[in-house]
Design an enzyme around this catalytic site. Sequence first.
Site, PDB file in Angstrom:
ATOM      1  N   ASP A   1      -8.128   4.138   0.630  1.00  0.00           N
ATOM      2  CA  ASP A   1      -7.190   4.653   1.628  1.00  0.00           C
ATOM      3  C   ASP A   1      -7.987   5.204   2.815  1.00  0.00           C
ATOM      4  O   ASP A   1      -8.751   6.159   2.651  1.00  0.00           O
ATOM      5  CB  ASP A   1      -6.368   5.758   0.955  1.00  0.00           C
TER       6      ASP A   1
ATOM      7  N   ARG B   1      -3.447  -0.566   5.351  1.00  0.00           N
ATOM      8  CA  ARG B   1      -4.034  -1.627   4.536  1.00  0.00           C
ATOM      9  C   ARG B   1      -3.147  -2.857   4.368  1.00  0.00           C
ATOM     10  O   ARG B   1      -3.608  -3.991   4.575  1.00  0.00           O
ATOM     11  CB  ARG B   1      -4.405  -1.074   3.149  1.00  0.00           C
TER      12      ARG B   1
ATOM     13  N   CYS C   1       0.869  -1.187   0.000  1.00  0.00           N
ATOM     14  CA  CYS C   1       0.000   0.000   0.000  1.00  0.00           C
ATOM     15  C   CYS C   1       0.906   1.238   0.000  1.00  0.00           C
ATOM     16  O   CYS C   1       2.058   1.150  -0.431  1.00  0.00           O
ATOM     17  CB  CYS C   1      -0.967  -0.021   1.175  1.00  0.00           C
TER      18      CYS C   1
HETATM   19  P1  4NP Z   1      -1.765   2.834   4.031  1.00  0.00           P
HETATM   20  O1  4NP Z   1      -2.454   4.169   4.567  1.00  0.00           O
HETATM   21  O2  4NP Z   1      -1.204   3.145   2.671  1.00  0.00           O
HETATM   22  O3  4NP Z   1      -2.928   1.884   3.969  1.00  0.00           O
HETATM   23  O4  4NP Z   1      -0.715   2.437   5.035  1.00  0.00           O
HETATM   24  C1  4NP Z   1      -1.847   5.419   4.559  1.00  0.00           C
HETATM   25  C2  4NP Z   1      -0.957   5.767   5.562  1.00  0.00           C
HETATM   26  C3  4NP Z   1      -0.383   7.017   5.569  1.00  0.00           C
HETATM   27  C4  4NP Z   1      -0.696   7.915   4.576  1.00  0.00           C
HETATM   28  C5  4NP Z   1      -1.578   7.558   3.560  1.00  0.00           C
HETATM   29  C6  4NP Z   1      -2.147   6.308   3.557  1.00  0.00           C
HETATM   30  N1  4NP Z   1      -0.131   9.213   4.594  1.00  0.00           N
HETATM   31  O5  4NP Z   1      -0.524  10.049   3.754  1.00  0.00           O
HETATM   32  O6  4NP Z   1       0.731   9.504   5.435  1.00  0.00           O
END
Ligand code: 4NP
Length: 163
Positions: free
Chosen positions: A130, A16, A10
């Site tokens: 997200d 995720r 991800c």
């Molecule tokens: P992930 O979620 O990709 O599912 O781990 C996110 C975690 C952090 C961020 C975006 C999505 N961020 O913008 O910092």
Amino acid sequence: MSTIRVMFVCSGNICRSPLAHRLFEKKAAERGMGDRFRVESSGTTAYHIGEEADGRMRKTAARRGLDLRHRSRGFSRGDLEAYDLIVVMGHDHLRDIARMDGHGTFSNKIHLFREFDPAVNGGRVPEVPDPWYGGMEGFEEVYDIVDRACDGMLDRIEAGSLP
Ligand code: 4NP
């Protein structure tokens, strides 16, 4: 039977893909298939490297009986070679990884996770959304999607049609 190496990807590797990582392992173990896999997860961005899973994701998982112990790491070019299945949450991740795989050498091992979601039928494959900027209901939705997609993926592997 040789080990199937699975990499979930991800953006931050704190919401995720850590969930997919641990839930896939748990479901594989429940089917008696645990020793067929080596599972890992990573992110396409570097912002959260070394962190534990997001507290909201951990809480959502804990409520459903899943322990999300985890340290975030980044996806790197070498992972294209090192894994048999590279399973990504969103279209951006597909694009970023395809760019690393310049000539498309490994394109047949790269999948959008929701290709395996039995609730999706036809059309453009949707993302695992997200949840970062939203409320707790977004984390619940992510859990439900990841739960179904893990089952669908394991069904395909059991049936011999993946990888
Ligand atoms: P992930 O979620 O990709 O599912 O781990 C996110 C975690 C952090 C961020 C975006 C999505 N961020 O913008 O910092």
